[in-house]
Design an enzyme around this catalytic site. Structure first.
Site, short mmCIF file in Angstrom:
data_model
loop_
_atom_site.label_atom_id
_atom_site.label_comp_id
_atom_site.label_asym_id
_atom_site.label_seq_id
_atom_site.Cartn_x
_atom_site.Cartn_y
_atom_site.Cartn_z
N ASP A 151 -11.58 5.15 4.08
CA ASP A 151 -9.74 5.24 4.80
C ASP A 151 -9.57 5.48 5.72
OD1 ASP A 151 -6.56 5.09 3.89
OD2 ASP A 151 -7.34 4.76 2.04
N HIS A 181 -2.68 6.71 5.86
CA HIS A 181 -3.30 6.19 4.11
C HIS A 181 -3.71 6.60 3.62
CE1 HIS A 181 -5.15 2.85 2.19
NE2 HIS A 181 -3.24 2.57 1.95
N ASN A 276 -1.07 -6.26 -1.99
CA ASN A 276 -0.22 -7.06 -2.29
C ASN A 276 0.18 -7.73 -1.82
OD1 ASN A 276 -0.38 -3.88 -2.63
ND2 ASN A 276 -0.63 -3.19 -0.20
N SER A 342 -2.80 0.49 -2.28
CA SER A 342 -3.02 1.58 -2.82
C SER A 342 -2.48 3.10 -3.17
CB SER A 342 -2.96 1.46 -1.16
OG SER A 342 -3.26 0.91 -0.14
#
Length: 395
Positions: A151, A181, A276, A342
């Site tokens: 990430d 994130h 998404n 996520s």
């Protein structure tokens, strides 16, 4: 893959006050230790069987085993002996004995713990339906397991991670999470209060800089490091990949798929976000990869499939991913809300880490998650998405 909003100061303060009220309740849960339980067939003479097995140990240079045997008999239907683990060759010898029913690891019983006033995502996954403001989990809580978060990095100084986090930068930006994130995902996986596997080790492989973008080549390098870490540390390993991009050509396999498949063959669980875009997850990489567990997002308050979540047959399971409270990177001791698949994927990664910490293999942990998921509770237009909601058993 994230849809992010920062909560109001009042909401954050309220959430932190609730977290501070954590308490524990005693239950019991099993974990594997270093001895064997050898079940003897009921037709066999119990004493003779124990003596014969001790003799086999002696003949292979393992002395005084007879003094360390513990015998157990329950009625006329169950007889077993507990004795030291003799290694793979000895296990094969015992399993080939017609008078031995089964050889299995000794089990050590531990405490369950119940966290009061748990955040909604954790609260939701330990029950078949609804919220009860608590989260029950095995006391082992992922201890001894590496969870690798591919990430934007991890804020290793956040108190939630309590010295259990480390990271490696593959972008050249530096060993910090400028985007936030990755830290948020890590908090859900293994944070002290907002996380599931509260004793797991969190390893951040930074493939995205502050912009949240990065090359698939860097991601492949990260997957290589996962394999190398496994070889060096030899610990149960779970990978979380809350990321994605278009699938090359929308057909056939890809280098990322083959890399993930190779990790799976090494006994690594790989969890990926479905995406998404409210489209078919099969069009997205690595969401389409069959060897990974692909996770769609729902609202823990009502089990409604999130409007943004990708869908379809490439999704394996649905988990909370709306208004998830977790770590705010570089904030000291603050938290923030984010939404997205996520945020859903780390819930699954945390449960897998918990199961791996209970002694399950990668295959056993993955099968347990899928077979014990709560069926037919996810609401909304599923468009071919399996109606399986994440559930974590404390056993």
């Amino acid at each position: 893959m994230t849809r992010s909003t920062t909560s109001s100061l009042r909401s954050i303060i309220l959430a932190l006050c609730l977290v501070a009220l954590a308490a524990t309740t005693v239950h019991a849960a099993p974990a594997r230790v270093g001895s064997w339980v050898v079940e003897i067939a009921p037709t066999e003479d119990f004493e003779a069987a124990a003596a014969r097995i001790a003799g086999v140990y002696e003949s292979h240079g393992m002395h005084d085993v007879a003094k360390r045997i513990t015998k157990v008999q329950v009625g006329n239907g169950y007889r077993a002996i507990a004795l030291p683990n003799g290694g793979d060759q000895m296990r094969q010898i015992l399993e080939a004995d017609d008078h031995v029913r089964r050889v299995e690891p000794e089990i050590e019983w531990q405490l369950f713990e119940t966290q009061r006033d748990a955040v909604e995502g954790l609260d939701r996954i330990d029950a078949r339906q609804g919220l009860d403001r608590s989260f029950t989990y095995p006391g082992s809580a992922g201890e001894g397991v590496d969870v690798i978060v591919i990430d934007s990095g991890i804020d290793v100084n956040h108190p939630e991670l309590a010295g259990r986090a480390m990271m490696t930068d593959l972008t050249g930006e530096g060993n910090f999470d400028a985007n936030g994130h990755g830290s948020h995902c890590a908090g859900t996986i293994g944070g002290r209060q907002v996380g599931i596997a509260k004793k797991a080790t969190l390893i951040g492989l930074k493939v995205f800089d502050r912009t949240g973008r990065g090359s698939n080549v860097v991601i492949l390098q990260a997957l290589q490091l996962v394999s190398q870490n496994l070889g060096a540390r030899r610990r149960p390993t779970v990978v979380n990949m809350s990321l994605g991009g278009p699938r090359a050509g929308f057909q056939g396999d890809t280098t990322v798929q083959r890399a993930i498949a190779s990790l799976s063959q090494q006994g690594v669980n790989v969890v990926v976000a479905a995406g998404n875009e409210s489209q078919d997850a099969c069009n997205v990489s690595p969401a389409f990869v069959p060897e990974a567990i692909t996770v769609a997002a729902s609202d823990p308050r009502n089990d409604q499939l999130a409007y943004f979540s990708n869908v379809g047959r490439c999704v394996d399971i649905v988990a909370p991913g709306v208004n998830t409270l977790s770590i705010a990177a570089n904030s000291g001791n603050r938290y923030t809300y984010m939404s997205g698949t996520s945020m859903a994927a780390p819930h699954v990664a945390g449960v897998l880490a918990t199961y791996r910490g209970m002694g399950m293999s990668a295959q056993q942990a993955q099968q347990k998650i899928l077979s014990e998921a709560t069926p037919n509770v996810v609401r909304g237009y599923l468009r071919g998405t399996p109606n399986r909601h994440l559930f974590m058993s404390a056993r």
